[in-house]
Design a protein around this motif. Sequence first.
Motif, PDB file in Angstrom:
ATOM      1  N   GLY A   1     -73.753  75.146 155.784  1.00  0.00           N
ATOM      2  CA  GLY A   1     -73.300  76.530 155.642  1.00  0.00           C
ATOM      3  C   GLY A   1     -71.801  76.623 155.458  1.00  0.00           C
ATOM      4  O   GLY A   1     -71.317  77.375 154.597  1.00  0.00           O
ATOM      5  N   HIS A   2     -71.039  75.839 156.266  1.00  0.00           N
ATOM      6  CA  HIS A   2     -69.583  75.846 156.129  1.00  0.00           C
ATOM      7  C   HIS A   2     -69.162  75.355 154.746  1.00  0.00           C
ATOM      8  O   HIS A   2     -68.263  75.925 154.118  1.00  0.00           O
ATOM      9  CB  HIS A   2     -68.959  74.967 157.213  1.00  0.00           C
ATOM     10  N   THR A   3     -69.835  74.304 154.256  1.00  0.00           N
ATOM     11  CA  THR A   3     -69.495  73.767 152.936  1.00  0.00           C
ATOM     12  C   THR A   3     -69.789  74.785 151.839  1.00  0.00           C
ATOM     13  O   THR A   3     -68.987  74.978 150.907  1.00  0.00           O
ATOM     14  CB  THR A   3     -70.298  72.474 152.668  1.00  0.00           C
ATOM     15  N   THR A   4     -70.939  75.447 151.967  1.00  0.00           N
ATOM     16  CA  THR A   4     -71.303  76.457 150.964  1.00  0.00           C
ATOM     17  C   THR A   4     -70.300  77.609 150.955  1.00  0.00           C
ATOM     18  O   THR A   4     -69.860  78.053 149.876  1.00  0.00           O
ATOM     19  CB  THR A   4     -72.714  77.000 151.245  1.00  0.00           C
ATOM     20  N   LEU A   5     -69.919  78.076 152.156  1.00  0.00           N
ATOM     21  CA  LEU A   5     -68.946  79.161 152.226  1.00  0.00           C
ATOM     22  C   LEU A   5     -67.594  78.745 151.657  1.00  0.00           C
ATOM     23  O   LEU A   5     -66.928  79.529 150.973  1.00  0.00           O
ATOM     24  CB  LEU A   5     -68.784  79.613 153.683  1.00  0.00           C
ATOM     25  N   PHE A   6     -67.195  77.490 151.925  1.00  0.00           N
ATOM     26  CA  PHE A   6     -65.924  77.000 151.377  1.00  0.00           C
ATOM     27  C   PHE A   6     -65.954  76.956 149.852  1.00  0.00           C
ATOM     28  O   PHE A   6     -65.004  77.379 149.174  1.00  0.00           O
ATOM     29  CB  PHE A   6     -65.623  75.605 151.941  1.00  0.00           C
ATOM     30  N   LEU A   7     -67.070  76.459 149.295  1.00  0.00           N
ATOM     31  CA  LEU A   7     -67.176  76.371 147.834  1.00  0.00           C
ATOM     32  C   LEU A   7     -67.186  77.756 147.199  1.00  0.00           C
ATOM     33  O   LEU A   7     -66.542  77.975 146.161  1.00  0.00           O
ATOM     34  CB  LEU A   7     -68.452  75.603 147.448  1.00  0.00           C
ATOM     35  N   LEU A   8     -67.893  78.700 147.832  1.00  0.00           N
ATOM     36  CA  LEU A   8     -67.917  80.066 147.298  1.00  0.00           C
ATOM     37  C   LEU A   8     -66.525  80.694 147.352  1.00  0.00           C
ATOM     38  O   LEU A   8     -66.090  81.382 146.422  1.00  0.00           O
ATOM     39  CB  LEU A   8     -68.925  80.917 148.077  1.00  0.00           C
ATOM     40  N   GLY A   9     -65.815  80.446 148.479  1.00  0.00           N
ATOM     41  CA  GLY A   9     -64.450  80.972 148.592  1.00  0.00           C
ATOM     42  C   GLY A   9     -63.520  80.364 147.561  1.00  0.00           C
ATOM     43  O   GLY A   9     -62.690  81.066 146.963  1.00  0.00           O
TER      44      GLY A   9
ATOM     45  N   ALA B   1     -76.870  71.174 163.565  1.00  0.00           N
ATOM     46  CA  ALA B   1     -75.533  70.726 163.148  1.00  0.00           C
ATOM     47  C   ALA B   1     -75.466  70.516 161.644  1.00  0.00           C
ATOM     48  O   ALA B   1     -74.478  70.889 160.995  1.00  0.00           O
ATOM     49  CB  ALA B   1     -75.180  69.434 163.879  1.00  0.00           C
ATOM     50  N   MET B   2     -76.529  69.943 161.079  1.00  0.00           N
ATOM     51  CA  MET B   2     -76.546  69.722 159.623  1.00  0.00           C
ATOM     52  C   MET B   2     -76.555  71.044 158.878  1.00  0.00           C
ATOM     53  O   MET B   2     -75.838  71.220 157.883  1.00  0.00           O
ATOM     54  CB  MET B   2     -77.776  68.888 159.236  1.00  0.00           C
ATOM     55  N   VAL B   3     -77.365  71.993 159.362  1.00  0.00           N
ATOM     56  CA  VAL B   3     -77.420  73.301 158.707  1.00  0.00           C
ATOM     57  C   VAL B   3     -76.068  74.014 158.821  1.00  0.00           C
ATOM     58  O   VAL B   3     -75.601  74.670 157.876  1.00  0.00           O
ATOM     59  CB  VAL B   3     -78.536  74.157 159.335  1.00  0.00           C
ATOM     60  N   THR B   4     -75.410  73.847 159.988  1.00  0.00           N
ATOM     61  CA  THR B   4     -74.104  74.468 160.168  1.00  0.00           C
ATOM     62  C   THR B   4     -73.074  73.905 159.203  1.00  0.00           C
ATOM     63  O   THR B   4     -72.306  74.646 158.579  1.00  0.00           O
ATOM     64  CB  THR B   4     -73.620  74.258 161.617  1.00  0.00           C
ATOM     65  N   ARG B   5     -73.055  72.568 159.083  1.00  0.00           N
ATOM     66  CA  ARG B   5     -72.121  71.938 158.144  1.00  0.00           C
ATOM     67  C   ARG B   5     -72.409  72.360 156.707  1.00  0.00           C
ATOM     68  O   ARG B   5     -71.487  72.615 155.915  1.00  0.00           O
ATOM     69  CB  ARG B   5     -72.199  70.410 158.266  1.00  0.00           C
TER      70      ARG B   5
END
Length: 257
Positions: A10-18, A4-8
């Motif tokens: 990953g989502h945060t990283t993708l959001f920041l990159l976007g 769950a931590m890795v998933t969150r």
Amino acid sequence: MVIAMVTRLGHTTLFLLGEMGRMLLFLVATIAWFTRPPLRPFQILKQLHFIGFKSSFVVVLTAAFTGMVLGLQGYYSLRKFGAEAALGSAVALSMIRELGPVLAALMVTARAGSAMTAEIGIMRITEQIDALDTMAINPLQYLVSPKLVAGLIGVPLLVAIFDVVGIYGGYLVGVELLGVNAGSYWSSIESAVEWKDVYGGILKSISFGLIVSWVCCYKGYYTRMSAEGLGTATTEAVVLTSVLILVWDYFLTSVLL
């Protein structure tokens, strides 16, 4: 738990990159629209008056007291080594290299940057930007491009004022109040300040002007359609711009030294 931590993460990283990608596309589109006629010089002058002239009072006030504090602290530090004559160079180099560009840009962010975000955000919420689209007026060309150009011109001019006022603030405390020789103060500035110091300050001020206009306009342009969203966008604009200014200042300093 770990997944769950890795998933969150990953989502945060993708959001920041976007978000970084959207900000870069926003900047490129604004520059592209600025090169297309009509150029709207009146809008640029209006924004230059708002960003530059109306920020001059707070910039001059900040510069005067910053220079006075530098003069005071510098005098008591240099006196331990018998080097009071170098006070002018210490004040001038501190102002020109670092404090002038950074503090002036932060003052412009607080006064003009937040107002730019609020102005564009209110236009978004009240659908005035959609109305511009309906009238075949591109909002990036009409609203954002003049602010971007005004930031590129206005912030370097404010930084120049900041440097001059700050150096005279240090002169007031060091020479007039603490008794440092006036000739030593000015001659140490003349011998210590080189063109690369001034060039670095100009380069920083231009890039800071771009950061202030770019980030603040972006946050206002894509604000959420509510009063709470506008407040959040304004806060995010000021915080993100301030952080980017400090990070970019460190990067430029490490490159220019």
